[in-house]
Design a protein around this motif. Structure first.
Motif, short mmCIF file in Angstrom:
data_model
loop_
_atom_site.label_atom_id
_atom_site.label_comp_id
_atom_site.label_asym_id
_atom_site.label_seq_id
_atom_site.Cartn_x
_atom_site.Cartn_y
_atom_site.Cartn_z
N ARG A 35 -6.02 2.65 -7.39
CA ARG A 35 -4.70 2.17 -6.96
C ARG A 35 -4.71 0.89 -6.11
NH1 ARG A 35 -0.49 5.32 -8.12
NH2 ARG A 35 -0.85 7.49 -8.79
N ASP A 157 -4.38 11.78 -4.23
CA ASP A 157 -3.75 10.73 -5.02
C ASP A 157 -2.38 10.36 -4.44
OD1 ASP A 157 -3.59 8.96 -7.40
OD2 ASP A 157 -1.91 10.27 -7.90
N ALA A 161 -1.37 6.84 -2.87
CA ALA A 161 -0.31 6.10 -3.55
C ALA A 161 0.83 5.76 -2.61
CB ALA A 161 0.20 6.91 -4.74
#
Length: 217
Positions: A35, A157, A161
């Motif tokens: 990311r 995650d 994010a």
């Protein structure tokens, strides 16, 4: 600047060096590798600044959900307008859900205390995303329904994010390029709480990435 590497990625070895007591480091390394670059957090200066801030906010990648287990005294010191007397503070002490619903009521897009919005939208992620409005904006960016956000933000995650989203919408890459660590902290924290630790982590991360910390002239 010609000797400074132009690119940088986050690896598991790097996280183990910077956050030796961190939790779920393989998952965090995978999430950051996937990311950060897409958000332009891809130079040593930017990666060092990002890791120093999320490292501080998460206690070294150990905690990414807000802890609201306050004592009565802590409640009165932290939110004096919400807990004006000892009786009220005692009625809420050490009850995180009740505390969240009171202290976050009627702000940041949350409804009144009885709505439960405060507890649903407590600080989550590596840069404590808080409040219904922030959850909704991040959900729209991530292409997720609002209702799915609390559980997702508690995963590595989702925690990464949401931090990347916050970093991007607040223009923090530009401040990282300038080495303006104080300005980054103010955008994240609203003040300079923990600045000594953030600066230490920035210097440590810079060294690990093979650069000298950028300093504001």
């Amino acid at each position: 600047m010609s000797n400074v590497p132009s690119g940088a990625t986050v690896t598991l070895d790097l996280l183990r060096r910077l956050f030796p007591t961190g939790r779920e480091l393989p998952a965090f390394a995978a999430a950051m590798s996937a990311r950060l670059s897409a958000a332009g957090i891809n130079t040593p200066q930017r990666v060092a600044a990002f890791l120093s801030q999320v490292g501080h906010e998460s206690g070294g990648l150990r905690v990414w959900v807000e802890n609201l287990s306050y004592s009565a005294d802590g409640l009165r010191k932290t939110w004096p307008q919400r807990f004006r007397d000892a009786a009220t503070a005692n009625a809420y002490a050490r009850q995180p859900e009740k505390i969240a619903n009171r202290v976050y009521a009627d702000r940041m897009g949350n409804g009144p205390e009885a709505s439960g919005d405060g507890w649903r939208h407590i600080g989550r992620g590596l840069i404590q995303l808080t409040g219904r409005d922030n959850y909704q904006r991040c959900a729209s960016w991530a292409g997720k329904p609002l209702e799915a956000m609390p559980a997702w933000l508690e995963t590595p995650d989702g925690a990464v994010a949401s931090a990347v989203w916050f970093w991007s919408v607040n223009g923090l890459n530009r401040l990282a390029d300038a080495g303006d660590l104080e300005a980054i902290t103010r955008r994240i924290n609203g003040g300079l709480n923990g600045q000594e630790d953030r600066a230490f982590r920035y210097a440590f991360a810079s060294e690990a990435l093979g650069i000298s910390p950028v300093a504001v002239a």
